[in-house]
Design a protein around this motif. Structure first.
Motif, PDB file in Angstrom:
ATOM      1  N   ARG A  62     -23.822 -28.816  12.872  1.00 54.55           N
ATOM      2  CA  ARG A  62     -23.529 -28.781  11.428  1.00 54.55           C
ATOM      3  C   ARG A  62     -22.164 -28.163  11.162  1.00 54.55           C
ATOM      4  O   ARG A  62     -21.401 -28.655  10.319  1.00 54.55           O
ATOM      5  CB  ARG A  62     -24.630 -27.998  10.698  1.00 54.55           C
ATOM      6  CG  ARG A  62     -25.957 -28.740  10.602  1.00 54.55           C
ATOM      7  CD  ARG A  62     -26.927 -27.993   9.697  1.00 54.55           C
ATOM      8  NE  ARG A  62     -27.367 -26.731  10.288  1.00 54.55           N
ATOM      9  CZ  ARG A  62     -28.479 -26.587  10.999  1.00 54.55           C
ATOM     10  NH1 ARG A  62     -29.275 -27.630  11.209  1.00 54.55           N
ATOM     11  NH2 ARG A  62     -28.825 -25.410  11.493  1.00 54.55           N
ATOM     12  N   GLY A  63     -21.846 -27.091  11.869  1.00 61.49           N
ATOM     13  CA  GLY A  63     -20.546 -26.445  11.687  1.00 61.49           C
ATOM     14  C   GLY A  63     -19.398 -27.352  12.080  1.00 61.49           C
ATOM     15  O   GLY A  63     -18.349 -27.373  11.416  1.00 61.49           O
ATOM     16  N   THR A  64     -19.592 -28.128  13.151  1.00 55.50           N
ATOM     17  CA  THR A  64     -18.554 -29.065  13.592  1.00 55.50           C
ATOM     18  C   THR A  64     -18.289 -30.128  12.548  1.00 55.50           C
ATOM     19  O   THR A  64     -17.131 -30.436  12.221  1.00 55.50           O
ATOM     20  CB  THR A  64     -18.971 -29.724  14.918  1.00 55.50           C
ATOM     21  OG1 THR A  64     -19.151 -28.711  15.922  1.00 55.50           O
ATOM     22  CG2 THR A  64     -17.916 -30.706  15.388  1.00 55.50           C
ATOM     23  N   MET A  65     -19.347 -30.709  12.005  1.00 57.09           N
ATOM     24  CA  MET A  65     -19.189 -31.755  10.994  1.00 57.09           C
ATOM     25  C   MET A  65     -18.551 -31.203   9.720  1.00 57.09           C
ATOM     26  O   MET A  65     -17.642 -31.815   9.139  1.00 57.09           O
ATOM     27  CB  MET A  65     -20.545 -32.383  10.678  1.00 57.09           C
ATOM     28  CG  MET A  65     -21.222 -33.046  11.858  1.00 57.09           C
ATOM     29  SD  MET A  65     -20.211 -34.320  12.643  1.00 57.09           S
ATOM     30  CE  MET A  65     -20.097 -35.511  11.321  1.00 57.09           C
ATOM     31  N   LEU A  66     -19.024 -30.023   9.279  1.00 61.56           N
ATOM     32  CA  LEU A  66     -18.484 -29.426   8.054  1.00 61.56           C
ATOM     33  C   LEU A  66     -17.030 -29.030   8.232  1.00 61.56           C
ATOM     34  O   LEU A  66     -16.184 -29.293   7.363  1.00 61.56           O
ATOM     35  CB  LEU A  66     -19.331 -28.203   7.679  1.00 61.56           C
ATOM     36  CG  LEU A  66     -18.992 -27.502   6.360  1.00 61.56           C
ATOM     37  CD1 LEU A  66     -19.200 -28.445   5.186  1.00 61.56           C
ATOM     38  CD2 LEU A  66     -19.865 -26.259   6.179  1.00 61.56           C
ATOM     39  N   GLU A  74     -18.125 -20.307  13.944  1.00 54.78           N
ATOM     40  CA  GLU A  74     -17.185 -20.441  15.056  1.00 54.78           C
ATOM     41  C   GLU A  74     -16.880 -21.906  15.344  1.00 54.78           C
ATOM     42  O   GLU A  74     -15.738 -22.260  15.651  1.00 54.78           O
ATOM     43  CB  GLU A  74     -17.750 -19.764  16.309  1.00 54.78           C
ATOM     44  CG  GLU A  74     -17.477 -18.281  16.377  1.00 54.78           C
ATOM     45  CD  GLU A  74     -15.997 -17.958  16.421  1.00 54.78           C
ATOM     46  OE1 GLU A  74     -15.293 -18.443  17.321  1.00 54.78           O
ATOM     47  OE2 GLU A  74     -15.521 -17.231  15.531  1.00 54.78           O
ATOM     48  N   SER A  75     -17.902 -22.761  15.259  1.00 52.31           N
ATOM     49  CA  SER A  75     -17.671 -24.192  15.453  1.00 52.31           C
ATOM     50  C   SER A  75     -16.852 -24.761  14.302  1.00 52.31           C
ATOM     51  O   SER A  75     -15.937 -25.565  14.513  1.00 52.31           O
ATOM     52  CB  SER A  75     -19.010 -24.926  15.556  1.00 52.31           C
ATOM     53  OG  SER A  75     -19.797 -24.406  16.603  1.00 52.31           O
ATOM     54  N   ALA A  76     -17.176 -24.336  13.079  1.00 51.35           N
ATOM     55  CA  ALA A  76     -16.497 -24.869  11.900  1.00 51.35           C
ATOM     56  C   ALA A  76     -15.009 -24.533  11.906  1.00 51.35           C
ATOM     57  O   ALA A  76     -14.167 -25.405  11.629  1.00 51.35           O
ATOM     58  CB  ALA A  76     -17.155 -24.338  10.628  1.00 51.35           C
ATOM     59  N   ASN A  77     -14.661 -23.282  12.243  1.00 45.45           N
ATOM     60  CA  ASN A  77     -13.242 -22.924  12.156  1.00 45.45           C
ATOM     61  C   ASN A  77     -12.406 -23.618  13.234  1.00 45.45           C
ATOM     62  O   ASN A  77     -11.247 -23.947  13.025  1.00 45.45           O
ATOM     63  CB  ASN A  77     -13.042 -21.400  12.137  1.00 45.45           C
ATOM     64  CG  ASN A  77     -13.374 -20.710  13.439  1.00 45.45           C
ATOM     65  OD1 ASN A  77     -13.178 -21.225  14.529  1.00 45.45           O
ATOM     66  ND2 ASN A  77     -13.892 -19.493  13.326  1.00 45.45           N
ATOM     67  N   ASN A  78     -13.010 -23.879  14.408  1.00 48.97           N
ATOM     68  CA  ASN A  78     -12.249 -24.577  15.446  1.00 48.97           C
ATOM     69  C   ASN A  78     -12.142 -26.065  15.165  1.00 48.97           C
ATOM     70  O   ASN A  78     -11.112 -26.684  15.464  1.00 48.97           O
ATOM     71  CB  ASN A  78     -12.897 -24.338  16.813  1.00 48.97           C
ATOM     72  CG  ASN A  78     -12.479 -23.018  17.425  1.00 48.97           C
ATOM     73  OD1 ASN A  78     -11.488 -22.931  18.135  1.00 48.97           O
ATOM     74  ND2 ASN A  78     -13.210 -21.960  17.118  1.00 48.97           N
ATOM     75  N   ALA A  79     -13.198 -26.655  14.584  1.00 50.57           N
ATOM     76  CA  ALA A  79     -13.106 -28.061  14.195  1.00 50.57           C
ATOM     77  C   ALA A  79     -12.055 -28.242  13.102  1.00 50.57           C
ATOM     78  O   ALA A  79     -11.260 -29.199  13.127  1.00 50.57           O
ATOM     79  CB  ALA A  79     -14.468 -28.552  13.712  1.00 50.57           C
ATOM     80  N   ALA A  80     -12.040 -27.318  12.146  1.00 47.99           N
ATOM     81  CA  ALA A  80     -11.056 -27.396  11.066  1.00 47.99           C
ATOM     82  C   ALA A  80      -9.640 -27.190  11.586  1.00 47.99           C
ATOM     83  O   ALA A  80      -8.689 -27.804  11.085  1.00 47.99           O
ATOM     84  CB  ALA A  80     -11.383 -26.356   9.995  1.00 47.99           C
ATOM     85  N   ALA A  81      -9.502 -26.331  12.600  1.00 52.04           N
ATOM     86  CA  ALA A  81      -8.179 -26.115  13.185  1.00 52.04           C
ATOM     87  C   ALA A  81      -7.637 -27.402  13.802  1.00 52.04           C
ATOM     88  O   ALA A  81      -6.430 -27.663  13.765  1.00 52.04           O
ATOM     89  CB  ALA A  81      -8.250 -25.007  14.242  1.00 52.04           C
ATOM     90  N   GLN A  82      -8.537 -28.229  14.349  1.00 52.42           N
ATOM     91  CA  GLN A  82      -8.107 -29.498  14.942  1.00 52.42           C
ATOM     92  C   GLN A  82      -7.787 -30.533  13.874  1.00 52.42           C
ATOM     93  O   GLN A  82      -6.725 -31.172  13.901  1.00 52.42           O
ATOM     94  CB  GLN A  82      -9.224 -30.043  15.846  1.00 52.42           C
ATOM     95  CG  GLN A  82      -9.489 -29.223  17.091  1.00 52.42           C
ATOM     96  CD  GLN A  82      -8.546 -29.584  18.224  1.00 52.42           C
ATOM     97  OE1 GLN A  82      -7.365 -29.795  17.991  1.00 52.42           O
ATOM     98  NE2 GLN A  82      -9.050 -29.632  19.418  1.00 52.42           N
ATOM     99  N   THR A  83      -8.724 -30.746  12.930  1.00 50.68           N
ATOM    100  CA  THR A  83      -8.521 -31.815  11.948  1.00 50.68           C
ATOM    101  C   THR A  83      -7.428 -31.483  10.943  1.00 50.68           C
ATOM    102  O   THR A  83      -6.976 -32.380  10.220  1.00 50.68           O
ATOM    103  CB  THR A  83      -9.833 -32.120  11.201  1.00 50.68           C
ATOM    104  OG1 THR A  83     -10.355 -30.923  10.614  1.00 50.68           O
ATOM    105  CG2 THR A  83     -10.865 -32.715  12.145  1.00 50.68           C
TER     106      THR A  83
END
Length: 327
Positions: free
Chosen positions: A255-259, A304-313
């Protein structure tokens, strides 16, 4: 097929020994500096940028990316171990990550943060390669009304995120808004509430506030209660999360990755908004919300997943439109 061709070309360039070495060096330097409280990706890249001047363009970009991702992840280490968020988006990590450390699960907390960050980063990289043009159009359509709605959503999320008294939470949000008013107005250039102090003309940095609220409070509490002082070195525990922690952290990572992937493409949103939004989401859908703030693995894995996914996108508007998503 075109996507696979582009990915294979990218891997053939990145997987040379020289470029892998620069990627490793960038990640290592970024992580080492990222763990320092108050120094996030932007100051880290600013300090290490001269190192890339003598490199070829591709190697320089790879090293800068490694520095960026390393410093983005490094902030979680001190947040978990000593409640000192090394980076703004790691503030949410303190809430449950440090409690896990106090409960003797510091090693597991570090592993959950690392695994969640790795999965989110890999997923967002594929997303960046596959959907950059259409996602950039979404970011391009954001206007004043959408940004205002996003800010309102953030304030509502902060109320939901707060535990305890609702009036106190609202008062703290108002105090935060007042602190955010300090500095030079971006539209008129007029200095607001700086009281003639030059250092306040740039505003009060969020990392400084986070250091004062989390870091200094934790240090003073440990100094004041000598007999109850927490020694995390005795509570590192195993580095492997147990079966129950995997079960609770796994869905939160997804969920964090998608968000984070969705919010990362919005200019100005980025990792900070994503981590707070993810924590709010996990707390709202959890069957045991009272465990949040006491060492819940989902409260660590999601942000932690959300902030790293956002850093990429956040690279999508940068690489497709030439518009940096954040500083």
């Amino acid at each position: 097929m075109e996507l696979l061709e582009h990915l294979s070309l990218g891997f053939s360039v990145a997987f040379t020994l020289e470029n892998l070495s620069y990627a490793f060096l960038g990640c290592l330097l970024g992580t080492l500096i990222g763990v320092l409280p108050g120094i996030g990706p932007v100051p880290t890249i600013a300090m290490l940028l001269p190192l890339t001047y003598v490199l070829p363009p591709t190697a320089g970009l790879i090293m800068l990316a490694g520095i960026y991702y390393g410093s983005q992840y490094g902030g979680s280490t001190t947040a978990i171990l000593v409640a000192l968020p090394g980076e703004t988006s790691a503030v949410v990590t303190v809430l449950d990550g440090h409690q896990m450390a106090k409960n003797g699960r510091a090693g597991a907390a570090l592993s959950i943060a690392a695994l969640g960050s790795f999965f989110a980063g890999c997923f967002a990289t594929v997303l960046l390669a596959a959907f950059a043009p259409p996602l950039a159009e979404v970011a391009f359509k954001f206007g004043p009304a959408e940004y205002f709605s996003l800010m309102v959503l953030g304030l509502i999320g902060a109320v939901v995120l707060a535990s305890g008294s609702l009036p106190k939470a609202i008062c703290m949000i108002i105090l935060g808004l007042l602190l955010g008013m300090v500095g030079t107005d971006v539209n008129s250039g007029v200095a607001r509430f700086d009281f003639g102090i030059p250092e306040l003309q740039d505003g009060i940095d969020f990392a400084v506030v986070a250091m004062g609220v989390f870091g200094l409070a934790e240090i003073m509490n440990n100094l004041a209660q000598k007999e109850n002082r927490v020694d995390i070195t005795d509570k590192l525990g195993t580095l492997y999360p147990n079966k129950q922690e995997f079960k609770e952290a796994g869905p939160a990572v997804l969920r964090g990755t998608m968000l984070g992937s969705a919010l990362g493409i919005l200019p100005g949103g980025g990792a900070v908004l994503s981590s707070f939004a993810s924590y709010t989401l996990e707390k709202k859908i959890s069957k045991t919300p009272e465990r949040f703030g006491k060492g819940h693995p989902a409260g660590l894995a999601g942000p932690e997943s959300a902030n790293n996914a956002a850093a990429q996108t956040s690279f999508i508007p940068l690489l497709t439109l030439g518009i940096p998503g954040n500083a």
